[in-house]
Enzyme design. Structure first.
Site, PDB file in Angstrom:
ATOM      1  CD  GLN A   1      -2.501   1.575   2.560  1.00 60.03           C
ATOM      2  OE1 GLN A   1      -1.977   1.278   3.528  1.00 60.03           O
ATOM      3  NE2 GLN A   1      -3.922   1.828   2.294  1.00 60.03           N
TER       4      GLN A   1
ATOM      5  NE  ARG B   1      -2.226   9.901   6.350  1.00 59.86           N
ATOM      6  CZ  ARG B   1      -1.129   9.511   7.271  1.00 59.86           C
ATOM      7  NH1 ARG B   1      -1.131   8.205   7.426  1.00 59.86           N
ATOM      8  NH2 ARG B   1      -0.255  10.246   7.623  1.00 59.86           N
TER       9      ARG B   1
ATOM     10  NE  ARG C   1     -10.656  -3.857  13.669  1.00 57.46           N
ATOM     11  CZ  ARG C   1     -11.750  -2.894  14.208  1.00 57.46           C
ATOM     12  NH1 ARG C   1     -11.811  -2.608  15.546  1.00 57.46           N
ATOM     13  NH2 ARG C   1     -12.700  -2.818  13.485  1.00 57.46           N
TER      14      ARG C   1
END
Ligand SMILES: Cc1cc2nc3c(=O)[nH]c(=O)nc-3n(C[C@H](O)[C@H](O)[C@H](O)COP(=O)(O)O)c2cc1C
Ligand code: SF4
Length: 675
Positions: free
Chosen positions: A100, A199, A353
């Site tokens: 990524q 971002r 997770r």
């Protein structure tokens, strides 16, 4: 579940076939080397995920430039071999690997220069100190601090404004750095680039954050221009790589406000998904936007968000594109993932997770074995990242240490007694059984799980019960484990075994203050396990985790609540992803919080608490109907006098201080692995 599960069906992405539809989405781990290359810890972590059977794994937050942040970096050709070693290993498991690529939303060289100058001034100051020139030392230290302050001020400024202030030249330099990272990835044999749509790129796409008036700001076509240029550039420089786009959507909070900033609102995002397909993107991952500084937006803690909350938007994206669409965000269970695939709402399921918690999800689906499901507690993963530590799931004792911590087969098969079926005892039983020992678990209550049951009572905490549900499913399938409920382990039983693990937990601590034995003084445990029905004004003594959660429970059950805490903050140890929700709840219910406050005595059988503020020495007298002690817990002690078998301890009863679920798991695992 089982071999026929739709999760295990292969799928073609671009010209590559993924062996199944289970994906590990990007997660910053903190495992990489200081220069950002892939070292041992990182390698072993990804090896475990690949071994577990996932088809597609993303390495999160790989920066194409050198930054101070502890993330992987691919900004130098010398780093290529470490990524090649990673790719080669993943391919041995038929697992495809993506990097990524992201660029932070600030002027990296600008902030970096100030930090370097500050560090240099610190070193010069040290030299002056060593030379005994204390006056010059003081001045240099001052200079170092000013530079460091300037660096942080610039960072905070840039987080909001860089996207609008960056020159086109700066944007082109960043794009070139991203493309060079993609070239290095291709040279390393990596399979795909995941473009991080949040971002810097997400800030540019965002109507909320992007205030530019040039060709990169304004209408949708301008805001997404840069992202599409990045896609085009990667396709040219690294044509062998798949391109996957993590597409962040700004969703809506319950109060109607925007959730997230760095991404696109729904209608724009749907249009952009089509543009991405036209630009040659091979796959889209539908995600929640962040950029608010609140990690709970994208990584919600238990009880705060619906399962698969991105499903309605994913469904819409799926309807407008023909490339594969992945969904990320609280899918958790296999059943949930299968349901989404069966309905055709997505093609690939990201278990984030969940794969930290149990990296073997795909293999266990195939073998129809119980899966240890993530609690969404955020304590071992998100909190670690926030605290600049490496991630380590509270339920997975090996996570982050895959190279050094593993279950060792027993050299000699033994009969082991475990006393106590709380989480520590249960984990010990699991590990003992997998090592080949015979295990008898003795539990004095009528069910397994110990303190988890009371921990699940406060608002939003029900999901914690998954910690117990795993053992409820697993233990019956382990033929060498017998659980004896409603049964005390006698000394005779212990002496007949080859080893004993004592995991008898803890009990609520009552403070030794005058009046603590009053009729209306109860413990937080009595409240949470339903022994006492609270009403009226309750004063909770102790604002740690248990006190704060009990206070929330009381407030939500119609009580007026005041919390008294010695320290300067309530719920100091709570996850930063949970705290805002808890504080909002306190505010909504008018929970009074007295910090820096020491209880002096309890009077009138628990109908009045006298306390002192340790900062301003103001005295306080609170009239109430009930006092709830939540001042911590103290370990239980099992009488083992006359037990000659070797005894090991695990969980709350094992150390000087009682601890949380992570410590229970780790100490149970360790004790069992040592026998
Ligand atoms: C410890 C941790 C680190 C993460 N780091 C990244 C990251 O580097 N890049 C990113 O896009 N998402 C990151 N995420 C978000 C995940 O990719 C995912 O979107 C999120 O955890 C929700 O999925 P889940 O409910 O399956 O965990 C991170 C999540 C966690 C828990
Ligand atoms: S620490 Fe908690 S939220 Fe994080 S992976 Fe483990 S169980 Fe899930």
């Amino acid at each position: 579940m089982g071999k026929d599960s739709i999760l295990l069906k292969p799928i073609k992405v671009g010209n590559v076939t993924l062996k199944n539809r289970i994906m590990f989405p990007p997660q910053t781990t903190g495992y990489e080397e200081r220069d950002g290359s892939i070292g041992e810890r990182s390698f072993n972590f990804y090896k475990r995920i690949a071994e577990g059977g996932s088809a597609f794994v993303t390495v999160g937050d790989v920066t194409p430039v050198m930054t101070a942040s502890p993330t992987p970096k691919l900004c130098d050709d010398r780093q290529i071999p470490t990524y090649k070693k990673l790719a080669d290993m993943m391919h041995e498991y038929d697992c495809k690997v993506a990097l990524q690529i992201f660029h932070p939303e600030y002027d990296v060289p600008g902030v970096g220069r100030l930090i370097m100058q500050s560090r240099k001034a610190m070193m010069d100051a040290q030299a002056l100190k060593d030379a005994g020139d204390m006056a010059a030392f003081g001045a240099k230290m001052q200079e170092a601090k000013q530079l460091s302050d300037q660096a942080y001020a610039k960072l905070h400024h840039d987080m909001k404004h860089f996207v609008s202030e960056a020159t086109v030249e700066q944007l082109m330099q960043i794009k070139e750095a991203i493309l060079q990272a993609a070239r290095r990835a291709q040279e390393a044999g990596i399979d795909a680039i995941e473009i991080h749509g949040d971002r810097l790129l997400g800030s540019l796409c965002s109507k909320t954050l992007n205030h530019r008036s040039d060709e990169y700001g304004g209408v949708l076509e301008n805001r997404v221009r840069y992202a599409l240029e990045v896609v085009k550039g990667i396709k040219e420089i690294a044509p062998k790589l798949l391109i996957e786009y993590k597409l962040p959507f700004i969703t809506t909070n319950e109060d109607g406000t925007d959730r997230g900033k760095g991404g696109l609102h729904e209608e724009d995002g749907i249009l952009f998904a089509k543009m991405l397909e036209e630009a040659g993107v091979d796959m889209i991952q539908v995600a929640q936007a962040n950029h608010t500084g609140n990690m709970a937006d994208t990584i919600p803690p238990m009880g705060t968000r619906d399962y698969a909350w991105m499903l309605p938007i994913t469904r819409r994206v799926k309807q407008v594109v023909s490339i594969p669409v992945a969904i990320v965000g609280k899918i958790v269970s296999v059943e949930n993932g299968e349901k989404i695939l069966e309905a055709g709402d997505a093609d690939i399921i990201c278990y984030g997770r969940s794969l930290l918690c149990d990296p073997y999800i795909p293999l266990k689906v195939e073998r129809d074995e119980p899966i240890r499901e993530c609690l969404q507690c955020n304590k071992g993963c998100v909190d670690a990242i926030q605290g600049r530590r490496y991630i380590s799931c509270v339920l997975n004792a090996e996570n982050g240490d895959e190279g050094t911590i593993f279950i060792k087969p027993a050299e000699e098969k033994k009969n082991v007694v475990v006393v106590g079926a709380g989480i520590a005892g249960l984990e010990a039983a699991r590990v003992l059984a997998l090592r080949g020992h015979n295990v008898d678990v003795y539990e004095k209550e009528s069910k397994i799980g110990g303190q988890i049951h009371i921990a699940s009572v406060p608002p939003r905490k029900q999901e914690i019960l998954r910690a117990v549900e795993y053992y409820e499913k697993l233990l019956p399938s382990l033929t060498n484990v017998k659980v004896h409920l409603n049964t005390l382990a006698t000394k005779e039983v212990m002496n007949n075994a080859d080893a004993v693990i004592v995991a008898v937990g803890a009990h609520n601590l009552s403070l030794p203050i005058a009046g603590a034995d009053g009729a209306n003084v109860v413990s937080s445990w009595d409240i949470l396990d339903g022994t006492v029905k609270p009403s009226g004004h309750c004063v909770v003594i102790g604002g740690g985790l248990v006190g704060a959660e009990t206070a929330e429970y009381l407030a939500n059950n119609g009580c007026k609540v005041s919390i008294l805490e010695m320290m300067d903050k309530i719920a100091k140890e709570e996850s930063s992803t949970v705290l805002p929700t808890m504080m909002k709840d306190f505010a909504m219910h008018g929970v009074a919080q007295y910090v820096n406050t020491k209880v002096v005595c309890i009077e009138a059988d628990g109908k009045c608490v006298k306390a002192l503020n340790t900062v301003d020495n103001n005295e306080l007298a609170l009239e109430c109907d009930m006092v709830v002690m939540a001042a911590g817990s103290v370990k239980n002690v099992l009488d083992t006098e006359g037990v000659t078998t070797p005894v090991y301890y695990a969980g709350d009863c094992s150390g000087a201080r009682t601890a949380g679920i992570a410590e229970a798991i780790r100490s149970g695992y360790k004790a069992a692995n040592e026998i």
